[in-house]
Motif scaffolding. Structure first.
Motif, PDB file in Angstrom:
ATOM      1  N   SER A 266       0.844  -1.207   0.000  1.00 58.67           N
ATOM      2  CA  SER A 266       0.000   0.000   0.000  1.00 58.67           C
ATOM      3  C   SER A 266       0.873   1.248   0.000  1.00 58.67           C
ATOM      4  O   SER A 266       0.585   2.230  -0.695  1.00 58.67           O
ATOM      5  N   PHE A 269       2.230   1.620  -3.459  1.00 55.59           N
ATOM      6  CA  PHE A 269       1.126   2.011  -4.346  1.00 55.59           C
ATOM      7  C   PHE A 269       0.862   3.514  -4.218  1.00 55.59           C
ATOM      8  O   PHE A 269       0.659   4.216  -5.212  1.00 55.59           O
ATOM      9  N   ARG A 285       0.954  -0.582 -10.811  1.00 52.17           N
ATOM     10  CA  ARG A 285       0.093  -0.413  -9.627  1.00 52.17           C
ATOM     11  C   ARG A 285      -1.047  -1.436  -9.631  1.00 52.17           C
ATOM     12  O   ARG A 285      -1.566  -1.792  -8.584  1.00 52.17           O
ATOM     13  N   HIS A 289      -2.198  -3.440  -6.372  1.00 43.74           N
ATOM     14  CA  HIS A 289      -3.620  -3.466  -6.008  1.00 43.74           C
ATOM     15  C   HIS A 289      -4.070  -4.909  -5.791  1.00 43.74           C
ATOM     16  O   HIS A 289      -4.732  -5.235  -4.801  1.00 43.74           O
ATOM     17  N   HIS A 387      -9.938  -1.752 -10.501  1.00 44.79           N
ATOM     18  CA  HIS A 387      -8.850  -2.571 -11.033  1.00 44.79           C
ATOM     19  C   HIS A 387      -8.640  -2.298 -12.516  1.00 44.79           C
ATOM     20  O   HIS A 387      -7.506  -2.072 -12.962  1.00 44.79           O
TER      21      HIS A 387
END
Ligand code: SF4
Ligand code: SF4
Length: 421
Positions: A266, A269, A285, A289, A387
């Motif tokens: 995280s 990201f 990313r 995710h 996504h």
């Protein structure tokens, strides 16, 4: 005179085979497990005592021929330290390019950048640059473990190497070579790890660490950066994994529980958008995710890894093929005898985070399902709209980065489209 560069076909070359419901193949060949560094997080460090090996160059050419015949278009030479055998590796990279494999990669722990003040430093680096340029190598990585030079050098046991890298990068630039700084994520990424154990403390610590690392890479002169996810097997739950690749380790520096992994991913990201207009950041990313979601909400969420289906690892020790560096009990034998058609195309594995295999599996996953199972694709899109948005963003970013071609300079005008608002 700078070396010739083979023509690249761009993103269609990577995506085209997906229409045939298969992912472009990838082969990682561990050319040697010999190494001259002391990385505490690695089972191949020079202080470890085991019988070391190196593959034979003609044998590797056989593997390359078989790879090219079976749709492999990405080939990596890893170690140990591949540059202990620089001439062999360059010969093999050239051979692979001639066989039609476009995306060749290799890299170094940077030992040749030590002693940057010696009179022959520049000529040494020029010789390496000439070799790389002539070979047509697509990606040249230099491993860096920490944003703090002294800590990186102490971990690797390679004093003076960061100053040498800073001095060498402009020389590589003269030859049209843009190396990638490869961060092996570990607890010392931003400096000696002092954060507590709560998720918030780990997140804050890594958030700062990644920012510091990207800034340091830019300051050194890098234009590409990649992150290698921790090569650890979950201490709480090793599952059926039995690593054949010695770069895995149980060192606490790279041991993270599933919860900690989600927090570290995280932090990465959230950090990437701040820097991706300033340096080409390979880490997709989408992949982060999916891994975060896999470790927090849904163990089966991420796209299944293509290890053992289109991606393979060859081990220097026995010269045999494995689905990846982690599945040492699945010996697939000699690579040139591997029958791709007989492999189980529906096998599912999400047992580790090896980015070499997980990142391209995630990136190709949506297209593979779109063409192979449109109903499933639609279900996923509706279930998790962020996504597919991230995936499209990654594809646009990869295009803006010219597929991370390590032989072209960054186009900052294109990258500026990804600057934070
Ligand atoms: S991480 Fe790489 S450089 Fe470090 S000891 Fe292991 S093989 Fe050698
Ligand atoms: S997820 Fe991929 S790299 Fe990891 S163990 Fe499974 S096949 Fe290997």
């Amino acid at each position: 005179m700078h070396g010739t560069r083979k023509q690249r076909k761009g993103i269609t070359h990577i995506l085209f085979p997906l229409f045939g419901n298969r992912v472009p193949g990838q082969l990682i060949i561990q050319y040697t497990d010999k190494c001259n560094a002391r990385c505490p997080q690695c089972g191949m460090r020079v202080t470890e005592h085991f019988s070391r090996s190196k593959l034979d160059i003609e044998t590797v050419k056989r593997m390359i021929d078989h790879a090219a015949e079976n749709g492999v278009n990405a080939l990596s030479f890893t170690g140990g330290e591949p540059f202990l055998f620089f001439d062999d590796i360059m010969e093999l990279v050239t051979y692979a390019g001639d066989a039609g494999i476009k995306y060749t990669r290799t890299g170094t722990n940077g030992f040749m950048f030590m002693n940057p003040s010696t009179p022959d430093f520049n000529s040494r680096i020029r010789r390496i640059a000439e070799g790389i340029a002539a070979s047509g190598l697509y990606t040249f990585w230099i491993s860096i473990d920490s944003a703090v030079p002294a800590l990186h050098e102490q971990m690797r046991g390679l004093p003076g190497v960061i100053e040498g890298i800073e001095k060498a990068l402009p020389i590589f630039g003269e030859y049209g070579i843009y190396p990638s700084a490869n961060l092996g994520i570990n607890r010392n990424t931003g400096g000696v790890f002092e954060a507590g154990t709560s998720s918030a403390q780990i997140y804050d610590s890594f958030r700062k660490a990644f920012g510091k690392f990207y800034s340091a890479a830019i300051d050194l002169g890098f234009t590409i950066v990649n992150a290698c996810y921790p090569m650890s097997i979950d201490a709480d739950d090793p599952g059926e994994l039995s690593a054949v690749y010695g770069a895995t380790s149980e060192a606490s520096l790279i041991q993270f529980t599933k919860e900690e992994r989600a927090v570290v991913f995280s932090a990465l990201f959230d950090t990437i958008p701040e820097y991706r207009s300033k340096i080409r950041i390979f880490t997709p990313r989408t992949s982060l995710h999916s891994l975060i979601r896999q470790y927090t909400l849904e163990p089966g969420y991420s796209y299944s890894c293509r290890g053992g289906i289109e991606f393979f690892f060859v081990n220097a020790g026995d010269g045999n093929t494995y689905p990846c560096g982690y599945r040492g009990t699945d010996n697939l034998g000699k690579f040139w005898e591997l029958d791709f058609e007989k492999l189980d195309k529906k096998a599912q594995c999400r047992r580790c985070d090896w980015e070499c295999f997980r990142d391209p599996s995630e990136l190709s996953g949506p297209l593979l399902t779109l063409f192979g199972n449109p109903a499933f694709f639609l279900k996923r899109v509706l279930k998790d709209p962020p996504h597919i948005k991230l995936w499209l963003e990654d594809i646009r970013y990869f295009a803006a980065c010219n597929l991370f071609d390590g032989r072209t300079p960054p186009d900052y005008r294109k990258l500026s489209a990804f600057a934070p608002e």
